[in-house]
Write a protein that holds these residues in place. Sequence first.
Motif: not given
Length: 396
Positions: A93-98, A264-274
């Motif tokens: 997982v990542s923290d929110p990034f621009p 707003a405008g920030y996103a985070a990625v997540l390997q959410g299946r696992l």
Amino acid sequence: MVPHPQLVDSIAKGNVHQCLPESAWATDLAAKYEAAKKITGVESTANVVFDPAKHLQFYADGPISKHKFNNTRRLTMEELGLTHKHQISPIGVSDPFPLFTDEAIALMRQEILQKDLFLKYSRYCYSSTSGLDSVMRGYVKNDDVIDAPFTYQAWKHPKTMELVSKMAGVELEVIMDYEIAHVNVSMKDPAHAAEERIVHAQAASKGDSNGNDIPAVVGWHHDSYPFVCVLMLSDTTEMIGGETSLRMGPSGSGQVAIVPGPQAGYAAVLQGRLIEHIAPSPIGISERITMVTSYKAKDCMKKDTSVLSTVKPEVNYGSIYNSFYSQWVDYRVKTLKDRLDVINSGCRDKDGNFQKQETIELLKETAEYLQSTWKEMEVSPSEWEKIEQAIRPKSG
């Protein structure tokens, strides 16, 4: 159990029993749509071209956003205690990034909040507990028709894909067009939101609030697809809560890891299946609109663990039966073809010797992938029972 014929028919026709009334748009979203148009200065987004230099913070904002992006905290699967043989990246997982600029966010809001599109694709959220909690899925590109051209360009652009993949630690591709930018909309009366802020401030001053009183939109769950990128489309300045909690594994002390809520405008990625996680239900804001795009590894030989537990039309009202299932089959068949081509071309080593055991194992995995494709489309008796219980009449 045998599902009610009328329910089956309604699902096949696009979950029409869960459509939102026009009054929902007029009351809560019409003014927001006009506000977005005022910011963008365009009547329609049809002719707006996505430009990384204008619409991706990494390129538009210069060294500051580049520094923020490159220094975003990322937790590995190992750090979370969740190392798994099926993981497609060491990153969990990542923290929110621009990610997207203010102009890009306004253009996306303009597209999703336009009346005809919203009423055509929005459905009550299957996990909704109160208020206007709705979801829009499959609205960006439906078969060969692109209804949200800017949003489609934004998520499919190579520069966007490059940033998301870099943050995820693996080269990704969008799972299928249906999973581009699905939207979750949660609305609340502004007076109620203001009251929540006051109550929270009073509790905090007494020292008896630890955040456990903030409920969740969706309980503890795993996502249906390997990776997701979650983008915030709302102003979160006054938001209280909103952090995503992740269940760590035994080697990660079995505790809960916290990922901050994005602005707003920030996103985070997540390997959410696992990774088992819980979706936040923050307080203090009258609007929370998030956009989620789902991915698998671009390398067809990497494990694709996708399931349909949270997205099949019978369960998730936002998934439209005909469009969703046809795209699901199309993407799975294409992946199968790609895998078989790789297996066929690589069954001999560099000296021309046939690799029997390796080929058998790869073919077994491919057969399992085909079987899971149709098994995931089935609806179990217990699922039908939950679906029947969840149905309630909607009125405007």
